[in-house]
Design a protein around this motif. Structure first.
Motif, PDB file in Angstrom:
ATOM      1  N   VAL A  97       9.587   9.882  -9.813  1.00 45.43           N
ATOM      2  CA  VAL A  97       8.492   9.596  -9.022  1.00 45.43           C
ATOM      3  C   VAL A  97       8.611  10.042  -7.317  1.00 45.43           C
ATOM      4  O   VAL A  97       7.887  10.904  -6.718  1.00 45.43           O
ATOM      5  N   LEU A  98       9.941  10.017  -6.892  1.00 53.95           N
ATOM      6  CA  LEU A  98      10.525  10.682  -5.451  1.00 53.95           C
ATOM      7  C   LEU A  98      10.228  12.250  -5.697  1.00 53.95           C
ATOM      8  O   LEU A  98      10.022  12.675  -4.730  1.00 53.95           O
ATOM      9  N   ARG A  99      10.812  12.731  -6.873  1.00 54.99           N
ATOM     10  CA  ARG A  99      10.833  14.225  -6.952  1.00 54.99           C
ATOM     11  C   ARG A  99       9.515  14.827  -6.832  1.00 54.99           C
ATOM     12  O   ARG A  99       9.259  15.850  -6.204  1.00 54.99           O
ATOM     13  N   HIS A 100       8.491  13.908  -7.232  1.00 57.35           N
ATOM     14  CA  HIS A 100       7.006  14.662  -7.340  1.00 57.35           C
ATOM     15  C   HIS A 100       6.211  14.499  -5.966  1.00 57.35           C
ATOM     16  O   HIS A 100       4.941  14.517  -6.058  1.00 57.35           O
ATOM     17  N   GLY A 101       6.970  13.544  -5.007  1.00 59.77           N
ATOM     18  CA  GLY A 101       6.287  13.341  -4.059  1.00 59.77           C
ATOM     19  C   GLY A 101       5.161  12.196  -4.117  1.00 59.77           C
ATOM     20  O   GLY A 101       4.341  12.249  -3.244  1.00 59.77           O
ATOM     21  N   ILE A 102       5.278  11.299  -4.886  1.00 53.91           N
ATOM     22  CA  ILE A 102       4.348  10.275  -5.118  1.00 53.91           C
ATOM     23  C   ILE A 102       4.986   8.780  -4.911  1.00 53.91           C
ATOM     24  O   ILE A 102       4.345   7.902  -5.425  1.00 53.91           O
ATOM     25  N   ALA A 103       5.969   8.708  -4.229  1.00 52.70           N
ATOM     26  CA  ALA A 103       6.448   7.694  -3.790  1.00 52.70           C
ATOM     27  C   ALA A 103       5.516   6.850  -3.144  1.00 52.70           C
ATOM     28  O   ALA A 103       4.743   7.250  -2.373  1.00 52.70           O
ATOM     29  N   PRO A 104       5.493   5.365  -3.444  1.00 50.96           N
ATOM     30  CA  PRO A 104       4.473   4.596  -2.853  1.00 50.96           C
ATOM     31  C   PRO A 104       4.581   4.630  -1.363  1.00 50.96           C
ATOM     32  O   PRO A 104       5.339   4.597  -0.697  1.00 50.96           O
ATOM     33  N   ALA A 105       3.258   4.728  -1.048  1.00 48.21           N
ATOM     34  CA  ALA A 105       2.800   4.577   0.482  1.00 48.21           C
ATOM     35  C   ALA A 105       2.788   3.318   0.867  1.00 48.21           C
ATOM     36  O   ALA A 105       2.771   2.355   0.337  1.00 48.21           O
ATOM     37  N   ALA A 106       2.864   2.934   2.171  1.00 47.52           N
ATOM     38  CA  ALA A 106       2.942   1.654   2.879  1.00 47.52           C
ATOM     39  C   ALA A 106       1.590   1.326   3.300  1.00 47.52           C
ATOM     40  O   ALA A 106       0.870   2.050   4.028  1.00 47.52           O
ATOM     41  N   VAL A 107       1.095   0.328   2.672  1.00 43.23           N
ATOM     42  CA  VAL A 107      -0.258  -0.140   3.020  1.00 43.23           C
ATOM     43  C   VAL A 107      -0.013  -1.591   3.340  1.00 43.23           C
ATOM     44  O   VAL A 107       0.412  -2.675   2.710  1.00 43.23           O
ATOM     45  N   ALA A 108      -0.722  -2.308   4.637  1.00 41.84           N
ATOM     46  CA  ALA A 108      -0.558  -3.390   5.256  1.00 41.84           C
ATOM     47  C   ALA A 108      -1.101  -4.322   4.330  1.00 41.84           C
ATOM     48  O   ALA A 108      -2.312  -3.906   3.720  1.00 41.84           O
ATOM     49  N   ASP A 109      -0.411  -5.537   3.944  1.00 42.21           N
ATOM     50  CA  ASP A 109      -0.834  -6.454   3.041  1.00 42.21           C
ATOM     51  C   ASP A 109      -2.429  -7.008   3.500  1.00 42.21           C
ATOM     52  O   ASP A 109      -3.166  -7.280   2.832  1.00 42.21           O
ATOM     53  N   ALA A 110      -2.629  -7.079   4.699  1.00 46.70           N
ATOM     54  CA  ALA A 110      -3.826  -7.467   5.317  1.00 46.70           C
ATOM     55  C   ALA A 110      -4.737  -6.428   5.072  1.00 46.70           C
ATOM     56  O   ALA A 110      -6.115  -6.817   5.086  1.00 46.70           O
ATOM     57  N   ALA A 111      -4.468  -5.200   5.037  1.00 55.19           N
ATOM     58  CA  ALA A 111      -5.424  -4.042   4.716  1.00 55.19           C
ATOM     59  C   ALA A 111      -6.175  -3.985   3.376  1.00 55.19           C
ATOM     60  O   ALA A 111      -7.189  -3.528   3.297  1.00 55.19           O
ATOM     61  N   VAL A 112      -5.304  -4.722   2.252  1.00 53.18           N
ATOM     62  CA  VAL A 112      -5.871  -4.386   0.934  1.00 53.18           C
ATOM     63  C   VAL A 112      -7.479  -4.985   0.981  1.00 53.18           C
ATOM     64  O   VAL A 112      -8.260  -4.654   0.520  1.00 53.18           O
ATOM     65  N   PRO A 113      -7.425  -6.473   0.934  1.00 51.01           N
ATOM     66  CA  PRO A 113      -8.677  -7.245   0.884  1.00 51.01           C
ATOM     67  C   PRO A 113      -9.741  -6.523   1.913  1.00 51.01           C
ATOM     68  O   PRO A 113     -11.060  -6.355   1.690  1.00 51.01           O
TER      69      PRO A 113
END
Length: 242
Positions: free
Chosen positions: A183-199
């Motif tokens: 995952v890290l090698r291909h540059g698709i590590a999870p990005a930061a999304v604020a919890d409040a932003a999801v809804p």
């Protein structure tokens, strides 16, 4: 609109290299730890369980196949990556689940799928946080298109705390757990999304949040003491109120 070639190429490279055996991919935990845990949270909010079900970002189809055995309507796994769809088809064999490629921010392709299926229920696990920031609002709009008036969507995403935990795992003295390395090698590590932003993404797409909560998100990785790594996550059920 479509995803960037960088993003598409990263996923193609990841899935081309992914081993075929179940459980080799970081998030490919068995359905007993994932979809089976989510169904009791999702099913009470379904207005019509017989609608088609779309597993959006199906990967190698582990959860899709589980869901196909539990829903009466057609179950379709879709993924951006042709290599992921090939994995899903190869691992599935004959069965009720179908798989195809879909760029989930391609408005025309999504509209065509809705025209084919009609309103659908949607299952999406861990896709929003792995999407480029500019594609997150269009992804929520895709779900709004697919569910239409009658469908419901179950969305589960790693929380902000999960990003911190993954960072600690990647930089720990023993290095990242083996399933996390590709995952890290291909540059698709999870990005930061604020919890409040999801809804908020789904509200902006015209959908109501009908239920929400927290639950651990199981992975296939283990700590050095042998315990399974579970990431803090948030879930929600979204759709249009009757």
């Amino acid at each position: 609109m479509a995803v960037t070639s960088r993003y598409r190429n990263a996923w193609e490279g990841f899935w081309r290299e992914a081993p075929p055996e179940p459980g080799a991919v970081f998030w490919d935990a068995g359905p007993e730890l994932t979809a089976a845990v989510h169904l009791p949270l999702f099913e009470p909010h379904l207005t019509d369980p017989g609608l088609p079900l779309v597993d959006l970002g199906c990967g190698n189809g582990t959860q899709t196949r589980f869901l196909a055995d539990r829903f009466a309507g057609p179950v379709l796994g879709v993924d951006l990556s042709a290599a992921a769809v090939a994995h899903a088809r190869a691992q599935g064999g004959p069965g009720p689940a179908a798989f195809r490629e879909l760029d989930a921010v391609d408005t025309a392709a999504v509209a065509a799928l809705h025209a084919e299926l009609g309103d659908a229920n949607v299952y999406m696990r861990g896709v929003l946080h792995q999407t480029d920031p500019d594609d997150r609002a269009p992804l929520a709009a895709t779900i709004a298109t697919l569910v239409g008036r009658r469908g419901r969507a179950f969305v589960v995403e790693p929380g902000e705390a999960a990003g911190r935990e993954l960072g600690a795992l990647a930089q720990g003295p023993d290095g990242p757990p083996p399933p996390l390395l590709p995952v890290l090698r291909h540059g698709i590590a999870p990005a930061a999304v604020a919890d409040a932003a999801v809804p908020e993404y789904f509200g902006a797409a015209g959908l109501d949040v009908l239920a929400s909560g927290d639950a651990p998100l199981a992975t296939t990785a283990y700590t050095t003491n042998g315990s399974r790594i579970e990431l803090p996550s948030l879930w929600l059920v979204t759709g249009r109120r009757a």
